[in-house]
Design a protein around this motif. Sequence first.
Motif, PDB file in Angstrom:
ATOM      1  N   LEU A 153       4.829 -23.999  31.380  1.00 30.16           N
ATOM      2  CA  LEU A 153       4.870 -24.680  29.980  1.00 30.16           C
ATOM      3  C   LEU A 153       3.732 -24.222  29.217  1.00 30.16           C
ATOM      4  O   LEU A 153       2.510 -24.383  29.642  1.00 30.16           O
ATOM      5  CB  LEU A 153       4.688 -26.204  30.353  1.00 30.16           C
ATOM      6  N   ARG A 154       3.962 -23.652  28.249  1.00 31.65           N
ATOM      7  CA  ARG A 154       2.975 -23.168  27.092  1.00 31.65           C
ATOM      8  C   ARG A 154       2.691 -24.482  26.394  1.00 31.65           C
ATOM      9  O   ARG A 154       3.634 -24.913  25.459  1.00 31.65           O
ATOM     10  CB  ARG A 154       3.369 -22.152  26.153  1.00 31.65           C
ATOM     11  N   ILE A 155       1.435 -25.007  26.502  1.00 30.55           N
ATOM     12  CA  ILE A 155       1.102 -26.438  25.757  1.00 30.55           C
ATOM     13  C   ILE A 155      -0.231 -26.093  25.006  1.00 30.55           C
ATOM     14  O   ILE A 155      -1.150 -25.461  25.393  1.00 30.55           O
ATOM     15  CB  ILE A 155       0.710 -27.654  26.678  1.00 30.55           C
ATOM     16  N   LEU A 156      -0.177 -26.538  23.566  1.00 31.50           N
ATOM     17  CA  LEU A 156      -1.078 -26.356  22.758  1.00 31.50           C
ATOM     18  C   LEU A 156      -1.904 -27.588  22.314  1.00 31.50           C
ATOM     19  O   LEU A 156      -3.018 -27.493  21.645  1.00 31.50           O
ATOM     20  CB  LEU A 156      -0.506 -26.019  21.460  1.00 31.50           C
ATOM     21  N   GLN A 169       8.207 -26.359  40.396  1.00 37.19           N
ATOM     22  CA  GLN A 169       6.721 -26.732  40.441  1.00 37.19           C
ATOM     23  C   GLN A 169       6.408 -26.146  38.641  1.00 37.19           C
ATOM     24  O   GLN A 169       6.669 -24.984  38.267  1.00 37.19           O
ATOM     25  CB  GLN A 169       5.975 -25.671  41.358  1.00 37.19           C
ATOM     26  N   PHE A 170       5.694 -27.116  38.263  1.00 35.95           N
ATOM     27  CA  PHE A 170       5.068 -26.863  36.830  1.00 35.95           C
ATOM     28  C   PHE A 170       3.896 -26.067  36.923  1.00 35.95           C
ATOM     29  O   PHE A 170       2.842 -26.776  37.664  1.00 35.95           O
ATOM     30  CB  PHE A 170       5.101 -28.171  36.280  1.00 35.95           C
ATOM     31  N   TRP A 171       3.661 -25.232  35.996  1.00 39.17           N
ATOM     32  CA  TRP A 171       2.545 -24.683  35.845  1.00 39.17           C
ATOM     33  C   TRP A 171       2.234 -24.927  34.323  1.00 39.17           C
ATOM     34  O   TRP A 171       2.896 -25.107  33.367  1.00 39.17           O
ATOM     35  CB  TRP A 171       2.161 -23.086  36.166  1.00 39.17           C
ATOM     36  N   THR A 172       0.939 -24.872  33.872  1.00 39.02           N
ATOM     37  CA  THR A 172       0.449 -25.058  32.339  1.00 39.02           C
ATOM     38  C   THR A 172      -0.356 -23.945  31.864  1.00 39.02           C
ATOM     39  O   THR A 172      -1.054 -23.281  32.538  1.00 39.02           O
ATOM     40  CB  THR A 172      -0.177 -26.199  31.880  1.00 39.02           C
ATOM     41  N   GLN A 173       0.037 -23.441  30.634  1.00 37.28           N
ATOM     42  CA  GLN A 173      -0.822 -22.437  29.948  1.00 37.28           C
ATOM     43  C   GLN A 173      -1.204 -22.798  28.735  1.00 37.28           C
ATOM     44  O   GLN A 173      -0.407 -23.285  27.992  1.00 37.28           O
ATOM     45  CB  GLN A 173       0.035 -21.062  29.931  1.00 37.28           C
ATOM     46  N   THR A 174      -2.502 -23.028  28.278  1.00 31.20           N
ATOM     47  CA  THR A 174      -3.146 -23.295  27.205  1.00 31.20           C
ATOM     48  C   THR A 174      -3.312 -22.408  25.952  1.00 31.20           C
ATOM     49  O   THR A 174      -3.221 -22.439  24.992  1.00 31.20           O
ATOM     50  CB  THR A 174      -4.324 -24.307  27.494  1.00 31.20           C
ATOM     51  N   LYS A 175      -3.876 -21.205  26.816  1.00 39.58           N
ATOM     52  CA  LYS A 175      -3.914 -20.235  25.680  1.00 39.58           C
ATOM     53  C   LYS A 175      -3.564 -18.760  26.554  1.00 39.58           C
ATOM     54  O   LYS A 175      -2.223 -18.558  26.618  1.00 39.58           O
ATOM     55  CB  LYS A 175      -5.354 -19.928  25.646  1.00 39.58           C
ATOM     56  N   GLY A 176      -4.413 -17.768  26.649  1.00 44.14           N
ATOM     57  CA  GLY A 176      -4.017 -16.506  27.399  1.00 44.14           C
ATOM     58  C   GLY A 176      -3.847 -16.582  28.792  1.00 44.14           C
ATOM     59  O   GLY A 176      -3.630 -17.673  29.405  1.00 44.14           O
ATOM     60  N   HIS A 224      -2.353 -22.187  35.090  1.00 43.23           N
ATOM     61  CA  HIS A 224      -2.872 -22.868  36.334  1.00 43.23           C
ATOM     62  C   HIS A 224      -1.692 -23.888  36.874  1.00 43.23           C
ATOM     63  O   HIS A 224      -0.741 -24.388  36.144  1.00 43.23           O
ATOM     64  CB  HIS A 224      -3.758 -23.919  36.168  1.00 43.23           C
ATOM     65  N   PRO A 225      -1.499 -23.993  38.409  1.00 42.02           N
ATOM     66  CA  PRO A 225      -0.386 -24.869  38.791  1.00 42.02           C
ATOM     67  C   PRO A 225      -0.836 -26.427  38.370  1.00 42.02           C
ATOM     68  O   PRO A 225      -1.810 -26.783  38.481  1.00 42.02           O
ATOM     69  CB  PRO A 225      -0.631 -24.653  40.382  1.00 42.02           C
ATOM     70  N   PHE A 226       0.231 -26.905  37.847  1.00 42.52           N
ATOM     71  CA  PHE A 226      -0.041 -28.549  37.678  1.00 42.52           C
ATOM     72  C   PHE A 226       0.436 -29.483  38.943  1.00 42.52           C
ATOM     73  O   PHE A 226      -0.186 -30.320  39.272  1.00 42.52           O
ATOM     74  CB  PHE A 226       0.682 -28.713  36.376  1.00 42.52           C
ATOM     75  N   TYR A 227       2.001 -29.152  39.146  1.00 39.26           N
ATOM     76  CA  TYR A 227       2.503 -30.280  40.117  1.00 39.26           C
ATOM     77  C   TYR A 227       3.674 -29.597  40.550  1.00 39.26           C
ATOM     78  O   TYR A 227       4.448 -28.846  39.764  1.00 39.26           O
ATOM     79  CB  TYR A 227       2.506 -31.435  39.476  1.00 39.26           C
ATOM     80  N   PRO A 228       3.928 -29.613  41.878  1.00 41.18           N
ATOM     81  CA  PRO A 228       3.122 -30.098  43.053  1.00 41.18           C
ATOM     82  C   PRO A 228       2.133 -28.907  43.388  1.00 41.18           C
ATOM     83  O   PRO A 228       2.520 -27.981  43.312  1.00 41.18           O
ATOM     84  CB  PRO A 228       4.022 -30.477  44.189  1.00 41.18           C
TER      85      PRO A 228
END
Length: 441
Positions: free
Chosen positions: A202-205, A226-233, A238-242
Amino acid sequence: MTDSVPYASIESLDHEGRGIAHVEGKVIFIEGALPGEKVTYSVFKKKPSYEMATMKEVVLASFMRVSPKCPHFGVCGGCSLQHLEESAQMAAKQRVLEDDLWHIGKVRAEEILPAIHGEAWGYRQRARISVKDMSRRKGKVLVGFHEKRSSFVVDMHRCEVLPPHISALIEPLGELIGKLSIRERVPQIEIALGQDVNVLVLRILDPLSPADETLLKDFADRHEVQFWTQTKGPDTVHPFYPLDAPALNYTLPEFGITMPFKPTEFTQVNPVINRLLVRRAIGLLDPQPGERIADLFCGLGNFTLPIAHRGAHVVGVEGSAALVARAIANAAYNGLAERTEYRQADLFQATAHSLAALGHFDKMLIDPPRDGAAEVIKALAGRGPRRIVYISCNPSTLARDAALLVHEQGYTLKAAGVANMFPHTAHVESIALFEKQGFAA
């Protein structure tokens, strides 16, 4: 739409899968039209020497025309050739390759290799899909690909080139994001599938709220992702869950190789075709124990490790420091560290001196991005290896580089062919074999 004519006779397809016609001395590129057809069309762009148009009606249909499987075909910008029978798609791509080699490079292959092909549906294990909050207008969040020639997101219900279990998540993902406190700040989802795990980045701002985190965890448990998140580049992925999910990887069983990767690192979208392409590349290169072989634009080692598996010593060169680190780790993971070494270098700035500093090579594999490898080829300066296998995702730059190899560096184009890495699109993946004149395999 600004203009229309009774009909046009379609002569061939262009590189984007559009029908080509000549009307009153002007070239017309018509989306949705196939060779041999007569169609009516509507123009949406006019230039002095050509026009761009969409097909309105088929007056005389081609025998190669089929009914598109996807209900969003024609609106979605992801596929352009679902209306063309699958074997005809491969033939059209082979024609694009041959035409480019001749018209751009003034070269012809001594042998045309059989097309590499596989399953045409559900093949795509990597994708980047857009998210648009349309709650105020449509009462929901849209998750899907962009419309043709538009930044609008298609109101999709499924995607036939994604694996069915991922296609089935399109609408549930829209419902999930619609419940998040940051639904207007999630512009994109990246899909990366491995042997044992399905990752959604998920690209999250904006930061997730505790309630958002609970919703994501529940979705991951219910749908086995499995969800990962990306805040910028890329460094912020990073892995979020699980957190105890298996690592992403793909395999090359023929060579006993497992390739771990992170979800935003480059890997081919079609693992079956990738395996077949690696098999063909290794067959053409024919690495032998004791040989020293270069793998230029090596990425995470997709070709490096199979070459090393055959006993040769391989020097992989890649511009990305992160991919070099991944390639080194993958070599160690597969027990091939002693036969491989890696260098970080910008191959688009290659010179005769920088290439010579890498040492002598018996053979070379080149797998560049769309811009090709012109600087590398110029830097060979007449001292290139006796055999080069060139993997290309752009037939026009392959043709340009083939001209340099044949007309300036003294190679012969022994063989060339296509791999249908992206069925139902106009994308042409290809492979070519070059040998120094006089060399006998």
